[in-house]
Each structure stands twice: as structure tokens, then as C-alpha cells.
Design a protein around this motif. Structure first.
Motif, PDB file in Angstrom:
ATOM      1  N   THR A 112      18.659   3.030  -4.049  1.00 24.34           N
ATOM      2  CA  THR A 112      18.158   4.393  -3.898  1.00 24.34           C
ATOM      3  C   THR A 112      16.663   3.981  -4.058  1.00 24.34           C
ATOM      4  O   THR A 112      16.043   4.114  -3.249  1.00 24.34           O
ATOM      5  N   GLN A 113      16.450   3.997  -5.262  1.00 27.30           N
ATOM      6  CA  GLN A 113      14.773   4.001  -5.756  1.00 27.30           C
ATOM      7  C   GLN A 113      14.017   2.869  -5.034  1.00 27.30           C
ATOM      8  O   GLN A 113      13.045   3.468  -4.429  1.00 27.30           O
ATOM      9  N   ASP A 114      14.523   1.575  -4.953  1.00 24.17           N
ATOM     10  CA  ASP A 114      13.774   0.765  -4.351  1.00 24.17           C
ATOM     11  C   ASP A 114      13.799   1.001  -3.046  1.00 24.17           C
ATOM     12  O   ASP A 114      12.512   0.773  -2.399  1.00 24.17           O
ATOM     13  N   LEU A 115      14.732   1.227  -2.245  1.00 23.86           N
ATOM     14  CA  LEU A 115      14.714   1.422  -0.718  1.00 23.86           C
ATOM     15  C   LEU A 115      13.884   2.742  -0.438  1.00 23.86           C
ATOM     16  O   LEU A 115      12.862   2.603   0.594  1.00 23.86           O
ATOM     17  N   ASP A 116      13.843   3.524  -1.406  1.00 23.66           N
ATOM     18  CA  ASP A 116      12.941   4.741  -0.998  1.00 23.66           C
ATOM     19  C   ASP A 116      11.491   4.577  -1.222  1.00 23.66           C
ATOM     20  O   ASP A 116      10.777   4.793  -0.380  1.00 23.66           O
ATOM     21  N   THR A 117      11.204   3.583  -2.099  1.00 18.20           N
ATOM     22  CA  THR A 117       9.818   3.235  -2.409  1.00 18.20           C
ATOM     23  C   THR A 117       9.345   2.530  -1.086  1.00 18.20           C
ATOM     24  O   THR A 117       8.265   2.673  -0.714  1.00 18.20           O
ATOM     25  N   ILE A 118      10.250   1.451  -0.781  1.00 15.78           N
ATOM     26  CA  ILE A 118       9.662   0.818   0.773  1.00 15.78           C
ATOM     27  C   ILE A 118       9.441   1.747   1.909  1.00 15.78           C
ATOM     28  O   ILE A 118       8.531   1.650   2.486  1.00 15.78           O
ATOM     29  N   VAL A 119      10.323   2.829   1.781  1.00 14.19           N
ATOM     30  CA  VAL A 119      10.208   3.622   3.035  1.00 14.19           C
ATOM     31  C   VAL A 119       8.856   4.539   2.986  1.00 14.19           C
ATOM     32  O   VAL A 119       8.156   4.609   3.861  1.00 14.19           O
ATOM     33  N   VAL A 120       8.577   5.007   1.588  1.00 16.20           N
ATOM     34  CA  VAL A 120       7.427   5.412   1.490  1.00 16.20           C
ATOM     35  C   VAL A 120       5.954   4.747   1.735  1.00 16.20           C
ATOM     36  O   VAL A 120       5.208   5.086   2.492  1.00 16.20           O
ATOM     37  N   PHE A 121       6.319   3.361   1.356  1.00 12.57           N
ATOM     38  CA  PHE A 121       5.289   2.389   1.767  1.00 12.57           C
ATOM     39  C   PHE A 121       5.040   2.213   3.343  1.00 12.57           C
ATOM     40  O   PHE A 121       3.790   2.359   3.714  1.00 12.57           O
ATOM     41  N   PHE A 122       6.234   2.300   3.937  1.00 17.10           N
ATOM     42  CA  PHE A 122       6.173   1.966   5.374  1.00 17.10           C
ATOM     43  C   PHE A 122       5.638   3.378   6.199  1.00 17.10           C
ATOM     44  O   PHE A 122       4.902   3.380   7.195  1.00 17.10           O
ATOM     45  N   VAL A 123       5.867   4.574   5.495  1.00 16.22           N
ATOM     46  CA  VAL A 123       5.559   5.617   6.163  1.00 16.22           C
ATOM     47  C   VAL A 123       3.643   6.024   5.927  1.00 16.22           C
ATOM     48  O   VAL A 123       3.155   6.357   6.596  1.00 16.22           O
ATOM     49  N   SER A 124       3.299   5.382   4.949  1.00 19.71           N
ATOM     50  CA  SER A 124       1.942   5.254   4.608  1.00 19.71           C
ATOM     51  C   SER A 124       1.369   4.250   5.321  1.00 19.71           C
ATOM     52  O   SER A 124      -0.096   4.132   5.437  1.00 19.71           O
ATOM     53  N   LEU A 125       2.012   3.185   5.929  1.00 18.74           N
ATOM     54  CA  LEU A 125       1.280   2.206   6.846  1.00 18.74           C
ATOM     55  C   LEU A 125       0.166   2.711   7.782  1.00 18.74           C
ATOM     56  O   LEU A 125      -0.807   2.002   7.967  1.00 18.74           O
ATOM     57  N   PRO A 126       0.573   3.595   8.677  1.00 18.89           N
ATOM     58  CA  PRO A 126      -0.375   3.974   9.650  1.00 18.89           C
ATOM     59  C   PRO A 126      -1.511   4.207   9.109  1.00 18.89           C
ATOM     60  O   PRO A 126      -2.501   4.121   9.852  1.00 18.89           O
ATOM     61  N   SER A 127      -1.530   5.151   7.994  1.00 18.40           N
ATOM     62  CA  SER A 127      -2.834   5.649   7.713  1.00 18.40           C
ATOM     63  C   SER A 127      -3.507   4.580   6.994  1.00 18.40           C
ATOM     64  O   SER A 127      -4.665   4.392   7.253  1.00 18.40           O
ATOM     65  N   ILE A 128      -2.711   3.554   6.322  1.00 21.25           N
ATOM     66  CA  ILE A 128      -3.715   2.452   5.840  1.00 21.25           C
ATOM     67  C   ILE A 128      -4.258   1.434   7.005  1.00 21.25           C
ATOM     68  O   ILE A 128      -5.453   1.369   6.751  1.00 21.25           O
ATOM     69  N   ALA A 129      -3.356   1.662   7.997  1.00 23.55           N
ATOM     70  CA  ALA A 129      -3.759   0.800   9.286  1.00 23.55           C
ATOM     71  C   ALA A 129      -5.050   1.261   9.826  1.00 23.55           C
ATOM     72  O   ALA A 129      -6.202   0.763  10.158  1.00 23.55           O
ATOM     73  N   MET A 130      -5.129   2.748  10.161  1.00 24.65           N
ATOM     74  CA  MET A 130      -6.237   3.541  10.816  1.00 24.65           C
ATOM     75  C   MET A 130      -7.130   3.492   9.791  1.00 24.65           C
ATOM     76  O   MET A 130      -8.213   3.390  10.231  1.00 24.65           O
ATOM     77  N   GLN A 131      -6.995   3.570   8.372  1.00 27.82           N
ATOM     78  CA  GLN A 131      -8.285   3.796   7.442  1.00 27.82           C
ATOM     79  C   GLN A 131      -9.070   2.357   7.616  1.00 27.82           C
ATOM     80  O   GLN A 131     -10.167   2.182   7.687  1.00 27.82           O
ATOM     81  N   GLY A 132      -8.259   1.294   7.538  1.00 31.57           N
ATOM     82  CA  GLY A 132      -8.833  -0.221   7.747  1.00 31.57           C
ATOM     83  C   GLY A 132      -9.528  -0.293   8.998  1.00 31.57           C
ATOM     84  O   GLY A 132     -10.651  -0.783   9.119  1.00 31.57           O
ATOM     85  N   ALA A 133      -8.886   0.403  10.204  1.00 27.53           N
ATOM     86  CA  ALA A 133      -9.464   0.372  11.610  1.00 27.53           C
ATOM     87  C   ALA A 133     -10.871   1.147  11.473  1.00 27.53           C
ATOM     88  O   ALA A 133     -11.840   0.599  11.858  1.00 27.53           O
ATOM     89  N   VAL A 134     -11.045   2.070  10.813  1.00 30.89           N
ATOM     90  CA  VAL A 134     -12.140   3.058  10.606  1.00 30.89           C
ATOM     91  C   VAL A 134     -13.231   2.390   9.913  1.00 30.89           C
ATOM     92  O   VAL A 134     -14.394   2.268  10.426  1.00 30.89           O
ATOM     93  N   ILE A 135     -12.765   1.586   8.875  1.00 29.00           N
ATOM     94  CA  ILE A 135     -13.783   0.881   7.926  1.00 29.00           C
ATOM     95  C   ILE A 135     -14.459  -0.124   8.781  1.00 29.00           C
ATOM     96  O   ILE A 135     -15.435  -0.422   8.776  1.00 29.00           O
TER      97      ILE A 135
END
Ligand SMILES: Nc1ncnc2c1ncn2[C@@H]1O[C@H](COP(=O)(O)OP(=O)(O)OP(=O)(O)O)[C@@H](O)[C@H]1O
Length: 561
Positions: A112-135
Motif C-alpha cells: 500500500t504505502q510504498d507503492l503509493d509513494t512510488i506512484v507519487v514519484f512517477f507522477v511528479s517525474l514529468p515536472s521534474i524532467a520539464m524543470q530540468g529541461a527548462v534549467i
């Protein structure tokens, strides 16, 4: 981390595509800066042309942002389902002993908890990648405006990364430790329900449990998590401080030193304004990245703690022969099992045990509480692999590869049995037999069987045990084991169990082992085995040739009861 690598592999082209779309979005966003800066100096037809390009670029940014977010959402849920099934598969394939050692709380936390944490991370990956690209895009534009200032920016970036890494690794330690504590909390939460009766009936116990047990754990998790997040916040502040320091240094000192013109100065201003948001976004994502790392580690550790049993699946799937008996003898030869008690010096050791079970035998196993009867049953049915000695079916030793197939000889009702609400794994054709059994077990006025499922499990303990017996009868296996089954039955049905049901099983050629304290019925057994502190203390045999097959069979039957 092998788990991440396998997830990346399993996502095939989707992850690179999602990352590519995010990068395009990020770079397009950064290109807007250059365009805006150009537009500030432009006029007339050039301005119109830049306006059209601006509109197109903005549309591209929006479309790629929506696209990458959709792709990552889809990927996140797919990763969660895949990891969940992988973890469920691991749990289902693990040995019973490893499952007992691991405990449900840890596995439930991972599912439950660990898998949810991983999904939260995955869902935040696009903004991380986009922010990295903007920088990256902003830095590239900065390099076009002034190479020395890009050099300074890269040095600042290096110092910032080193500092955040130092602080971040301390934060990670706190997050890891707090996650460990949460497993213990999960275990305690279960006690809130499982022990509800005992807590309600004893106010002081409830206060001690909630105030003295749960509250300190909740508090410890809170404190440790807060420490972790505060450290991450410090790391983020350090990053921001460096950014502002760099902006101030460039605008107020370096730009003057390098004598920048108005166009370059406005370029700096725009780049810096544009940089602040993604840098802050990336720094804010640090806790999610650390938590995901901890979650990946924990799922990996759980999988390592639950290695799959070596199973020859072909043997497990082979249907038991219906016409001829599946075995004529099962022999336990010098079998031993030992439990190490945590936080205690003592061990409980069962065995060495030498026993033989033949087709069509009715054997009673008796002995005091804690003498090892259930443990012996678990060894006999192959839930535990013997630590010493071996089991033989008609002279052939059971090994790791054949143990799962060996277990299919047995139908067992343990005293802590679990009742599934449907007739899992039994063919639909068994339903009419199930209905007849409901009548025989005097449950037809309470329970119906519809579409392979019981209409209710809201029954008394004795009635639920009768349903468990029904399931065992439907399984129609050659060897039956009942662990204190009759303990919750009324005297009339106890009699039915011992005088009707057991003899019927025996008449069908089934071997039956009954763990019991009902001494009124001991005379019905072909053989009575008594366990005493993990050793066979006495046996009574009703079979003439029995004594030569069991090394422990020389004892006097009277002492057994
Ligand atoms: N999962 C376990 N982990 C560690 N020790 C265990 C475990 N299960 C049982 N034991 C220990 O093994 C000993 C034998 O337990 P077992 O359940 O086999 O006894 P039993 O004869 O069936 O008792 P009872 O009549 O009370 O059901 C006990 O002393 C107990 O402390």
C-alpha cells in the motif's frame, strides 16, 4: 537499483517517449525566454513574426505538458499495478516459514504505502524532467549571452548539488528509519481491531495501549519524518540561497565587469526570472525523490526476505489420481523443526520424530499445550521443510522441488483456519456436493451457496469451522488433518464428527490425523500418538503390524491418554 531497472525495461518505449515529450516541453518553455527577449527589442513586421512564433511555441509547450502528464499518469498506475502483482506473486510463492517470519504488516506496508509513494514519484517525474529541461535550456541561453557567466553558473550548480546531496543523505536516513517504524505502527493498528473486545472491556488496558503504546510510536514517526523533511527544506533553502547569490552577483557585479549591453542585461533578467520557478520546483521535489528511493529499497528488501520456493510446477498441476490411492505410506524419518524465539534465549525443538502413516488409517495426536502438535502437523503437510531428517512418500524423499506437489495430498483444517468467502479452486460441478454437505453439516438453514460463494460468513466459530470442514471434504484429498476441529462443537455434533464423519472418511480410504483433547473418543483411533515437549512420548496402536514400522511405537498405550 535492479527494481527500477526492471521497471524501466518493462515500460519499454513508453518511459523514453514520456521523458522525450517532457524534455521537448521544457526546452520549448526555455526557448520562450529567448523569444520574449528578442520581442522586447523588435518592432513592425518582425514583431508580428515573433508573435506568431510565440503562439506556436506556447501551444507546443501546453500540448507537450498535457501529453507528458497523461503519459506519466498512465505509466505511474501501470508501474503500481505491475509492482503490486510482482509483490503479490512473491508473497504467494514464498515458503510458509518465510511468510511467518516476515509478518503481514511489512508486506501490507509495501503493497500500500510504498507503492503509493512510488506512484507519487512517477507522477511528479514529468515536472521534474520539464524543470530540468527548462534549467538546461536557460543555461544554454545564458551561455549564448555570456560564456564566463555560464562558467560561474556551472560552478554554483556544482556547489549547490554537493551541498543538497550532503543534507539530503541525512534526510534520507530519517525517512528510512521512520518508514521502518511505520511497519510496527501498522501491526499495532491491527491490534486495535483484533483486540477491540479486550480493549473495550478494560479501560486501563485501552489507555495503556493507546497512550503508552500507539502514541509514542505515532510521535516517533512524526518526529523522524519532520526531521527528514526539515533537512530537505534546508537543502532547498541552500539551493535557493545559491541561486539568489548567483543572480545578485551577475546583475550587480559580473555584468558590470563584462560591460553587458541592454539586450544582454534584459536576457539575464529574463533567464533568472525563468530559472527561479523550476529550480524551486526541483528542490521541492527532493522529499518525493527520497521517499521513492526508500520505498524502492523496502520493496526490494521484502522481495529478498521472501525468496520463492523451488517448485516444479508441472508436479503441482498434475491432478491427483482419482481411482488409485495417491500413496500407501508417508514416513517421517528423524524429522526436526526448531523455532528461535526472538528476545528469548530458549528454542522450541520438535523431534527427532519417526512416524509412519498408511492409507486408510485414523490416527489421533494428543499432548499438552505447546507440546508441538500443530508444528508436527505443519511439518507433516509440508508447510515447514524439516531442518533435519526427511519425509518419504512410498520410499521417495520429498525435496524442495517436490514439496509444493507433496502438499496437494492434504486437506487441513487448522485451529486458526482461514475461510475464503468462495469455493476457490474447486470446479463448478462441486456445488451440488457442497449443498448436500451443507445439509449434512446442519448449516443449510444459515448458509447458501450461490455462484460458488457462501451467502454469508457471519457465523459462530463452531459454524465457521463446519464450513471449513465442508471445504476440506470438497477438496477430496487422500490425507486429512484436523487440528482441534471439534473443540468448538456442541456435544451432539462432536459425536457426529467422531462417530460418523471420521469413520466415513476412513471407509473411503482416506488417511486421517486428528489433533484432539477429547479423551472420550480416544478408543475410536487406530493409533494414538502422544507428544511431550516436542518428542513422541507414547503411542497406542490398534493395528497388529504397527510396531515394526515406527521406532517410537513400543510405549504403553495407557500412558498416552
Ligand atoms: N510461529 C511460531 N514461532 C515461534 N514459536 C512458535 C511458533 N508456533 C509455535 N511456536 C512454539 O512452539 C511450541 C509448540 O507449539 P505448537 O503450536 O506446535 O503446540 P501445540 O501442541 O499445537 O499446542 P496447543 O495444544 O496449545 O495448540 C510452543 O511452545 C510455541 O511457543
Amino acid at each position: 537499483m535492479p527494481l527500477i531497472a526492471s521497471l524501466i525495461r518493462s515500460s519499454r518505449w513508453l518511459l523514453p517517449l514520456a521523458l522525450l515529450v517532457s524534455l521537448v516541453s521544457g526546452f520549448a518553455n526555455a526557448a520562450l525566454v529567448a523569444l520574449i527577449n528578442q520581442a522586447l527589442q523588435a518592432s513592425g513586421p518582425q514583431l508580428l513574426q515573433l508573435g506568431v512564433r510565440f503562439a506556436l511555441l506556447a501551444a507546443l509547450v501546453l500540448a507537450t505538458r498535457v501529453g507528458s502528464q497523461t503519459l506519466f499518469m498512465y505509466l505511474g498506475q501501470r508501474v503500481k499495478a505491475r509492482l503490486r502483482m510482482q509483490t503479490i506473486g512473491r508473497i504467494a510463492a514464498a515458503s510458509f516459514r518465510d511468510l511467518e517470519r516476515c509478518g503481514a504488516a511489512r508486506a501490507l506496508g509495501a503493497l500500500t504505502q510504498d507503492l503509493d509513494t512510488i506512484v507519487v514519484f512517477f507522477v511528479s517525474l514529468p515536472s521534474i524532467a520539464m524543470q530540468g529541461a527548462v534549467i538546461a535550456g536557460c543555461l544554454a541561453y545564458l551561455g549564448m549571452l555570456s560564456l564566463p557567466i555560464l562558467g560561474v553558473a556551472l560552478v554554483v550548480l556544482g556547489v549547490g548539488t554537493f551541498g543538497t546531496h550532503l543534507v539530503g543523505s541525512r534526510a534520507l536516513r530519517h525517512l528510512r528509519a521512520s518508514r521502518e517504524r511505520e511497519d510496527e505502527l501498522l501491526r499495532q493498528f491491527r491490534a486495535l481491531f483484533d483486540g477491540a473486545k479486550e480493549l473495550k472491556l478494560h479501560r486501563a488496558r485501552a489507555d495503556a495501549f493507546v497512550g503508552g503504546h500507539l502514541a509514542p510510536h505515532v510521535e516517533a514517526v512524526r518526529a523522524q519524518r519532520t526531521r527528514g523533511y526539515v533537512l530537505h527544506a534546508l537543502a532547498a533553502s541552500w539551493g535557493n540561497l545559491l541561486l539568489f547569490g548567483f543572480v545578485g552577483l551577475t546583475i550587480f557585479v559580473l555584468a558590470r565587469l563584462f560591460d553587458a549591453d541592454a539586450h544582454v542585461m534584459s536576457g539575464y533578467a529574463l533567464v533568472f526570472l525563468y530559472l527561479i520557478m523550476p529550480v524551486e520546483g526541483l528542490l521541492a521535489a527532493l522529499p518525493a525523490i527520497s521517499s521513492a528511493r526508500v520505498a524502492f529499497e523496502r520493496i526490494g528488501k521484502l522481495e529478498a526476505a521472501l525468496p520463492p520456493e523451488q517448485v516444479r510446477l508441472a508436479d503441482v498441476d498434475r491432478p491427483a489420481p482419482a481411482t488409485q490411492p495417491a500413496f500407501s505410506r508417508i514416513v517421517l524419518e528423524g524429522v526436526e523443526h526448531r523455532y528461535a524465539h526472538e528476545n528469548e534465549d530458549g528454542f522450541f525443538t520438535l523431534g527427532p520424530i519417526d512416524l509412519t502413516f498408511r492409507t486408510g488409517e485414523l490416527v489421533f495426536l494428543v499432548g499438552g499445550n505447546g507440546s508441538g502438535k500443530t508444528t508436527l502437523a505443519k511439518l507433516l503437510v509440508g508447510l515447514y521443510a524439516p531442518e533435519r531428517g526427511r519425509l518419504l512418500v512410498d520410499g521417495v524423499a520429498v525435496d524442495d522441488a517436490t514439496r509444493a506437489a507433496y502438499r496437494q495430498h492434504f486437506s487441513v483444517v487448522f485451529s486458526d483456519f482461514h475461510l475464503f468467502d468462495s469455493l476457490l479452486g474447486l470446479s463448478a460441478g462441486r456445488e451440488s456436493a457442497a449443498r448436500a454437505l451443507l445439509v449434512a453439516l446442519q448449516l443449510d438453514h444459515k448458509v447458501r451457496i450461490e455462484d460458488g460463494a457462501f451467502s454469508t460468513l457471519a457465523l459462530s466459530q463452531g459454524q465457521r469451522k463446519r464450513l471449513a470442514l465442508l471445504v476440506a471434504f470438497l477438496e477430496d484429498r487422500p490425507f486429512y488433518v484436523f487440528d482441534e476441529w471439534a473443540a468448538d462443537q456442541d456435544p451432539a455434533f462432536k459425536d457426529v464428527f467422531y462417530r460418523t464423519l471420521l469413520p466415513e472418511l476412513k471407509a473411503k480410504g482416506k488417511t486421517v490425523l486428528v489433533i484432539t483433547h477429547d479423551d472420550r473418543y480416544f478408543d475410536l483411533a487406530d493409533r494414538l500418538i502422544k507428544l511431550d515437549s516436542g518428542l513422541i512420548g507414547a503411542m497406542r496402536s490398534g493395528l497388529a503390524d504397527d510396531h515394526d514400522s515406527d521406532k517410537n511405537s513400543g510405549n504403553d498405550m495407557a500412558s498416552a491418554a
